[in-house]
Motif scaffolding. Sequence first.
Motif, mmCIF file in Angstrom:
data_model
loop_
_atom_site.group_PDB
_atom_site.id
_atom_site.type_symbol
_atom_site.label_atom_id
_atom_site.label_comp_id
_atom_site.label_asym_id
_atom_site.label_seq_id
_atom_site.Cartn_x
_atom_site.Cartn_y
_atom_site.Cartn_z
ATOM 1 N N ALA A 172 0.828 -1.206 0.000
ATOM 2 C CA ALA A 172 0.000 0.000 0.000
ATOM 3 C C ALA A 172 0.863 1.258 0.000
ATOM 4 O O ALA A 172 0.475 2.283 -0.580
ATOM 5 C CB ALA A 172 -0.932 0.001 1.214
ATOM 6 N N ILE A 173 2.031 1.192 0.652
ATOM 7 C CA ILE A 173 2.906 2.370 0.697
ATOM 8 C C ILE A 173 3.383 2.737 -0.704
ATOM 9 O O ILE A 173 3.433 3.909 -1.079
ATOM 10 C CB ILE A 173 4.105 2.124 1.640
ATOM 11 N N TRP A 174 3.719 1.716 -1.520
ATOM 12 C CA TRP A 174 4.141 1.978 -2.892
ATOM 13 C C TRP A 174 2.989 2.570 -3.708
ATOM 14 O O TRP A 174 3.188 3.478 -4.527
ATOM 15 C CB TRP A 174 4.651 0.710 -3.547
ATOM 16 N N LYS A 175 1.776 2.109 -3.473
ATOM 17 C CA LYS A 175 0.611 2.662 -4.177
ATOM 18 C C LYS A 175 0.396 4.127 -3.809
ATOM 19 O O LYS A 175 0.038 4.951 -4.651
ATOM 20 C CB LYS A 175 -0.643 1.845 -3.846
ATOM 21 N N ILE A 176 0.617 4.452 -2.530
ATOM 22 C CA ILE A 176 0.491 5.842 -2.079
ATOM 23 C C ILE A 176 1.553 6.711 -2.736
ATOM 24 O O ILE A 176 1.285 7.832 -3.174
ATOM 25 C CB ILE A 176 0.598 5.914 -0.546
ATOM 26 N N VAL A 177 2.780 6.195 -2.823
ATOM 27 C CA VAL A 177 3.865 6.920 -3.493
ATOM 28 C C VAL A 177 3.495 7.190 -4.942
ATOM 29 O O VAL A 177 3.705 8.292 -5.470
ATOM 30 C CB VAL A 177 5.184 6.125 -3.406
ATOM 31 N N GLN A 178 2.928 6.186 -5.614
ATOM 32 C CA GLN A 178 2.540 6.335 -7.014
ATOM 33 C C GLN A 178 1.478 7.414 -7.199
ATOM 34 O O GLN A 178 1.533 8.193 -8.158
ATOM 35 C CB GLN A 178 2.001 5.003 -7.556
ATOM 36 N N GLN A 179 0.502 7.458 -6.295
ATOM 37 C CA GLN A 179 -0.617 8.380 -6.468
ATOM 38 C C GLN A 179 -0.314 9.791 -5.973
ATOM 39 O O GLN A 179 -0.880 10.759 -6.483
ATOM 40 C CB GLN A 179 -1.859 7.852 -5.739
ATOM 41 N N ILE A 180 0.579 9.936 -4.990
ATOM 42 C CA ILE A 180 0.807 11.238 -4.370
ATOM 43 C C ILE A 180 2.209 11.780 -4.635
ATOM 44 O O ILE A 180 2.382 12.890 -5.156
ATOM 45 C CB ILE A 180 0.544 11.152 -2.844
ATOM 46 N N LEU A 181 3.224 11.011 -4.269
ATOM 47 C CA LEU A 181 4.594 11.518 -4.340
ATOM 48 C C LEU A 181 5.105 11.617 -5.772
ATOM 49 O O LEU A 181 5.780 12.591 -6.140
ATOM 50 C CB LEU A 181 5.517 10.614 -3.508
ATOM 51 N N LEU A 182 4.799 10.618 -6.596
ATOM 52 C CA LEU A 182 5.275 10.635 -7.982
ATOM 53 C C LEU A 182 4.694 11.810 -8.775
ATOM 54 O O LEU A 182 5.452 12.529 -9.447
ATOM 55 C CB LEU A 182 4.944 9.301 -8.659
ATOM 56 N N PRO A 183 3.368 12.072 -8.715
ATOM 57 C CA PRO A 183 2.856 13.269 -9.407
ATOM 58 C C PRO A 183 3.466 14.567 -8.878
ATOM 59 O O PRO A 183 3.709 15.493 -9.648
ATOM 60 C CB PRO A 183 1.347 13.221 -9.115
ATOM 61 N N PHE A 184 3.729 14.628 -7.562
ATOM 62 C CA PHE A 184 4.360 15.813 -6.988
ATOM 63 C C PHE A 184 5.750 16.026 -7.601
ATOM 64 O O PHE A 184 6.117 17.152 -7.960
ATOM 65 C CB PHE A 184 4.471 15.663 -5.470
ATOM 66 N N ALA A 185 6.524 14.938 -7.717
ATOM 67 C CA ALA A 185 7.866 15.029 -8.287
ATOM 68 C C ALA A 185 7.816 15.459 -9.752
ATOM 69 O O ALA A 185 8.617 16.293 -10.201
ATOM 70 C CB ALA A 185 8.583 13.684 -8.155
ATOM 71 N N VAL A 186 6.862 14.918 -10.501
ATOM 72 C CA VAL A 186 6.712 15.317 -11.906
ATOM 73 C C VAL A 186 6.334 16.794 -11.992
ATOM 74 O O VAL A 186 6.814 17.526 -12.862
ATOM 75 C CB VAL A 186 5.647 14.441 -12.601
ATOM 76 N N GLY A 187 5.470 17.241 -11.061
ATOM 77 C CA GLY A 187 5.091 18.652 -11.019
ATOM 78 C C GLY A 187 6.290 19.549 -10.770
ATOM 79 O O GLY A 187 6.415 20.614 -11.388
#
Length: 332
Positions: A172-187
């Motif tokens: 679940a932690i990896w799924k959270i990273v995908q949905q929240i942290l990864l878009p933030f980094a791309v932003g």
Amino acid sequence: MSLRRAEAVLARFGFDRYMLLLVLTVVLASVLPARGAMAAGLSHVTYWVIALLFFLYGAKLTTATILAGLANWRLQLSVLALTFLLFPLLALALKPLSMLWLPSAVGIGFLYIGCMPSTVQSSIAFTAVSQGNVAAAICAASISNLIGVVLSPLLFALLIPQGSGYGIDPSAIWKIVQQILLPFAVGQLCRPLLSGLLNRYRTPTMIVDRGSILLIVYSAFSAGVVNGIWQVISVPSLAVLVALCLILLAAVLAAALLIGRTARMPHADLMAVLYCGSTKSLATGLPMAGILFAGQDMSLIILPLMLFHLLQLGVCAIISQRMAGRLDLRPA
């Protein structure tokens, strides 16, 4: 009474359009819940709206703001200590009281409040109204959310009682990273291209911010209504939950003031600590809950966070308005 005058009266008590929309969304989900194919489609739409929200957060946050905020290490450490140390300990201490009168899923949700990061938009807005250190507040709230992507689920896993029937899948932690942290980094990577546009047009970002929360609330409470949430939660139970949330909020607000004054922080820094350290993010907490509690009583688990969010908005709005009034009365 005109609509504007009614809104002005409600604003004195900390109620704004967003809070009213949250309440109306719960009412709508109770009367017309999403079912079947509509619920499945809503879930997919909500996922991408949340990803868009954190992409916009990343695109708006400047490196200069982060560095300026980090330089004020006493303020940043104070906010992190309140958010990820004091809050979880207080929630853990109050949980036995919640279990006396409330369903177990609601008690678990009370623990969930303690593990969430700070709000972004509202804590910054309240800091600005109170003439606080806005740059530090932006940095503190953003760092809290970035750390919270990983730390919040881990904290929650530590606080869940053994044998409670609730657990966290490590994936679940990896799924959270995908949905929240990864878009933030791309932003962040796209910020040079988008920052000027986003600064000129703030309304679309606000619509995505508020709209994503309303979508999640509607989706979660639709599922809860279908599963009979209002047969499980009575009016007295709601009153108990509100009282516990108010006790938690009051304790953290008092602790934030005590820390700031003990450290002899200037007014601007104290306001940033007060609002960033005492609020909990619904924008981060709801999508995280959708991943962590998939297939469980999610509507009951997020109910405490929703009520706490409404209460913190109302209380902090009143505090910020009164603080602004006091500052305006100071001699020049």
